[in-house]
Design a protein around this motif. Structure first.
Motif, PDB file in Angstrom:
ATOM      1  N   VAL A  46     -27.566  84.572 101.318  1.00  0.00           N
ATOM      2  CA  VAL A  46     -28.766  83.849 101.743  1.00  0.00           C
ATOM      3  C   VAL A  46     -28.673  83.505 103.229  1.00  0.00           C
ATOM      4  CG1 VAL A  46     -30.096  81.726 101.438  1.00  0.00           C
ATOM      5  CG2 VAL A  46     -29.254  82.954  99.431  1.00  0.00           C
ATOM      6  N   ALA A  47     -27.491  83.121 103.688  1.00  0.00           N
ATOM      7  CA  ALA A  47     -27.300  82.712 105.084  1.00  0.00           C
ATOM      8  C   ALA A  47     -27.424  83.876 106.055  1.00  0.00           C
ATOM      9  CB  ALA A  47     -25.930  82.058 105.252  1.00  0.00           C
ATOM     10  N   GLY A  48     -27.054  85.053 105.631  1.00  0.00           N
ATOM     11  CA  GLY A  48     -27.085  86.188 106.532  1.00  0.00           C
ATOM     12  C   GLY A  48     -25.763  86.331 107.273  1.00  0.00           C
ATOM     13  N   PRO A  49     -25.772  87.083 108.354  1.00  0.00           N
ATOM     14  CA  PRO A  49     -24.507  87.415 109.032  1.00  0.00           C
ATOM     15  C   PRO A  49     -24.023  86.344 110.010  1.00  0.00           C
ATOM     16  CG  PRO A  49     -26.299  88.523 110.111  1.00  0.00           C
ATOM     17  CD  PRO A  49     -26.896  87.787 108.947  1.00  0.00           C
ATOM     18  N   VAL A  50     -24.099  85.088 109.599  1.00  0.00           N
ATOM     19  CA  VAL A  50     -23.593  83.994 110.436  1.00  0.00           C
ATOM     20  C   VAL A  50     -22.578  83.194 109.639  1.00  0.00           C
ATOM     21  CG1 VAL A  50     -25.665  83.780 111.856  1.00  0.00           C
ATOM     22  CG2 VAL A  50     -25.478  82.459 109.752  1.00  0.00           C
ATOM     23  N   GLU A  51     -21.712  82.518 110.346  1.00  0.00           N
ATOM     24  CA  GLU A  51     -20.691  81.705 109.686  1.00  0.00           C
ATOM     25  C   GLU A  51     -21.318  80.408 109.171  1.00  0.00           C
ATOM     26  OE1 GLU A  51     -16.586  79.342 110.755  1.00  0.00           O
ATOM     27  OE2 GLU A  51     -17.311  80.894 112.105  1.00  0.00           O
ATOM     28  N   VAL A  52     -21.013  80.068 107.930  1.00  0.00           N
ATOM     29  CA  VAL A  52     -21.451  78.800 107.346  1.00  0.00           C
ATOM     30  C   VAL A  52     -20.278  77.835 107.495  1.00  0.00           C
ATOM     31  CG1 VAL A  52     -22.234  77.628 105.254  1.00  0.00           C
ATOM     32  CG2 VAL A  52     -22.936  79.990 105.701  1.00  0.00           C
ATOM     33  N   SER A  53     -20.514  76.710 108.145  1.00  0.00           N
ATOM     34  CA  SER A  53     -19.422  75.761 108.376  1.00  0.00           C
ATOM     35  C   SER A  53     -18.941  75.176 107.054  1.00  0.00           C
ATOM     36  CB  SER A  53     -19.866  74.643 109.317  1.00  0.00           C
ATOM     37  OG  SER A  53     -20.787  73.809 108.657  1.00  0.00           O
ATOM     38  N   PRO A  54     -17.641  74.922 106.924  1.00  0.00           N
ATOM     39  CA  PRO A  54     -17.114  74.337 105.685  1.00  0.00           C
ATOM     40  C   PRO A  54     -17.790  73.017 105.296  1.00  0.00           C
ATOM     41  CG  PRO A  54     -15.317  75.220 106.985  1.00  0.00           C
ATOM     42  CD  PRO A  54     -16.552  75.301 107.842  1.00  0.00           C
ATOM     43  N   PRO A  55     -18.087  72.099 106.239  1.00  0.00           N
ATOM     44  CA  PRO A  55     -18.777  70.880 105.809  1.00  0.00           C
ATOM     45  C   PRO A  55     -20.161  71.159 105.213  1.00  0.00           C
ATOM     46  CG  PRO A  55     -17.860  70.573 108.009  1.00  0.00           C
ATOM     47  CD  PRO A  55     -17.698  72.024 107.661  1.00  0.00           C
ATOM     48  N   LEU A  56     -20.873  72.131 105.766  1.00  0.00           N
ATOM     49  CA  LEU A  56     -22.197  72.473 105.241  1.00  0.00           C
ATOM     50  C   LEU A  56     -22.080  73.084 103.855  1.00  0.00           C
ATOM     51  CD1 LEU A  56     -25.256  72.626 105.710  1.00  0.00           C
ATOM     52  CD2 LEU A  56     -24.889  74.843 106.814  1.00  0.00           C
ATOM     53  N   LEU A  57     -21.115  73.958 103.649  1.00  0.00           N
ATOM     54  CA  LEU A  57     -20.911  74.590 102.347  1.00  0.00           C
ATOM     55  C   LEU A  57     -20.525  73.562 101.286  1.00  0.00           C
ATOM     56  CD1 LEU A  57     -20.829  77.177 100.677  1.00  0.00           C
ATOM     57  CD2 LEU A  57     -18.496  77.520 101.444  1.00  0.00           C
ATOM     58  N   THR A  58     -19.645  72.639 101.645  1.00  0.00           N
ATOM     59  CA  THR A  58     -19.240  71.586 100.705  1.00  0.00           C
ATOM     60  C   THR A  58     -20.424  70.694 100.344  1.00  0.00           C
ATOM     61  OG1 THR A  58     -16.997  71.593 101.603  1.00  0.00           O
ATOM     62  CG2 THR A  58     -17.670  69.619 100.389  1.00  0.00           C
ATOM     63  N   ALA A  59     -21.197  70.310 101.360  1.00  0.00           N
ATOM     64  CA  ALA A  59     -22.361  69.452 101.120  1.00  0.00           C
ATOM     65  C   ALA A  59     -23.412  70.180 100.286  1.00  0.00           C
ATOM     66  CB  ALA A  59     -22.950  68.995 102.444  1.00  0.00           C
ATOM     67  N   LEU A  60     -23.609  71.461 100.548  1.00  0.00           N
ATOM     68  CA  LEU A  60     -24.572  72.249  99.779  1.00  0.00           C
ATOM     69  C   LEU A  60     -24.195  72.266  98.302  1.00  0.00           C
ATOM     70  CD1 LEU A  60     -26.907  74.295  99.384  1.00  0.00           C
ATOM     71  CD2 LEU A  60     -25.279  76.080  99.989  1.00  0.00           C
ATOM     72  N   THR A  61     -22.948  72.527  98.010  1.00  0.00           N
ATOM     73  CA  THR A  61     -22.492  72.572  96.623  1.00  0.00           C
ATOM     74  C   THR A  61     -22.705  71.216  95.950  1.00  0.00           C
ATOM     75  OG1 THR A  61     -20.831  74.205  97.246  1.00  0.00           O
ATOM     76  CG2 THR A  61     -20.545  73.124  95.114  1.00  0.00           C
ATOM     77  N   ARG A  62     -22.306  70.149  96.629  1.00  0.00           N
ATOM     78  CA  ARG A  62     -22.459  68.790  96.084  1.00  0.00           C
ATOM     79  C   ARG A  62     -23.928  68.465  95.840  1.00  0.00           C
ATOM     80  NH1 ARG A  62     -21.381  65.460 100.580  1.00  0.00           N
ATOM     81  NH2 ARG A  62     -23.600  65.748 100.943  1.00  0.00           N
ATOM     82  N   ASP A  63     -24.784  68.743  96.813  1.00  0.00           N
ATOM     83  CA  ASP A  63     -26.190  68.379  96.697  1.00  0.00           C
ATOM     84  C   ASP A  63     -26.951  69.277  95.728  1.00  0.00           C
ATOM     85  OD1 ASP A  63     -25.705  66.296  98.423  1.00  0.00           O
ATOM     86  OD2 ASP A  63     -26.436  67.353 100.194  1.00  0.00           O
ATOM     87  N   PHE A  64     -26.544  70.547  95.613  1.00  0.00           N
ATOM     88  CA  PHE A  64     -27.162  71.427  94.616  1.00  0.00           C
ATOM     89  C   PHE A  64     -26.874  70.895  93.216  1.00  0.00           C
ATOM     90  CE2 PHE A  64     -27.593  74.900  91.674  1.00  0.00           C
ATOM     91  CZ  PHE A  64     -28.704  75.594  92.129  1.00  0.00           C
ATOM     92  N   GLU A  65     -25.620  70.531  92.965  1.00  0.00           N
ATOM     93  CA  GLU A  65     -25.262  69.974  91.656  1.00  0.00           C
ATOM     94  C   GLU A  65     -26.026  68.688  91.378  1.00  0.00           C
ATOM     95  OE1 GLU A  65     -21.037  69.486  91.282  1.00  0.00           O
ATOM     96  OE2 GLU A  65     -20.658  71.631  91.390  1.00  0.00           O
ATOM     97  N   ALA A  66     -26.184  67.838  92.396  1.00  0.00           N
ATOM     98  CA  ALA A  66     -26.912  66.576  92.216  1.00  0.00           C
ATOM     99  C   ALA A  66     -28.394  66.831  91.940  1.00  0.00           C
ATOM    100  CB  ALA A  66     -26.749  65.696  93.451  1.00  0.00           C
ATOM    101  N   LYS A  67     -28.972  67.826  92.596  1.00  0.00           N
ATOM    102  CA  LYS A  67     -30.402  68.112  92.457  1.00  0.00           C
ATOM    103  C   LYS A  67     -30.719  68.847  91.160  1.00  0.00           C
ATOM    104  CE  LYS A  67     -34.653  68.969  94.048  1.00  0.00           C
ATOM    105  NZ  LYS A  67     -35.631  67.938  94.246  1.00  0.00           N
ATOM    106  N   PHE A  68     -29.976  69.910  90.880  1.00  0.00           N
ATOM    107  CA  PHE A  68     -30.314  70.788  89.755  1.00  0.00           C
ATOM    108  C   PHE A  68     -29.387  70.631  88.555  1.00  0.00           C
ATOM    109  CE2 PHE A  68     -31.895  72.970  93.574  1.00  0.00           C
ATOM    110  CZ  PHE A  68     -33.228  73.115  93.239  1.00  0.00           C
TER     111      PHE A  68
END
Length: 157
Positions: A46-68
């Motif tokens: 989804v992100a494409g050919p760019v680096e996803v920062s570890p804090p963003l990836l961790t927050a995404l996982t946490r917030d996805f679980e909280a939302k869905f």
């Protein structure tokens, strides 16, 4: 003095049970690793050919679980584990399309919940939207604190 004697049958039964349990624990660990690998690959697709920062990836996982919910995360991972993460950008049936769009919005905006207009922008400096702009940097990450270059008066390039 009496000593307990283990029969060969009891010994084999106990040993087989121990091997079975350890195999199940190992399989659980492999399943978790598989889930994390598919989730990571999905996010990067989804992100494409760019680096996803570890804090963003961790927050995404946490917030996805909280939302869905954790079950929705498992369903999403199962779907793309079966169909391949390259299909992530193809139209998906509900609820997967909504979830993939939410992930994309989360990654590129830095919002804690892209579907909520009042959500905090907790990952704003890590948002991938900044990486898509060659001429801009996130406020606070360019030339120091207090919004760096953003404090300078505007002038034509």
């Amino acid at each position: 003095m009496t000593t307990a004697h283990l029969s060969r049958r009891a010994m084999l039964s106990g040993t087989c049970s121990a091997f079975t349990l350890s195999g199940m624990a190992h399989a659980g660990g492999l399943a978790r690793l598989y889930d994390e690998t598919i989730w990571d690959a999905l996010v990067r697709a989804v992100a494409g050919p760019v680096e996803v920062s570890p804090p963003l990836l961790t927050a995404l996982t946490r917030d996805f679980e909280a939302k869905f919910g954790i079950l929705a995360l498992g369903d999403l991972v199962d779907r793309f584990g079966r169909n391949g993460v390259v299909t992530a950008l193809d139209p998906q049936p509900d609820p997967f399309e909504n979830q993939v769009q939410w992930i994309a919005s989360y990654l590129f905006t830095g919002s804690a919940d892209p579907s909520d207009d009042d959500a905090r922008m907790i990952n704003y400096p890590y948002a991938l939207g900044w990486k898509s702009l060659r001429f801009a940097k996130a406020p606070g990450l360019c030339a120091g604190p207090e919004f760096g270059y953003w404090l300078q008066p505007w002038e034509a390039a």
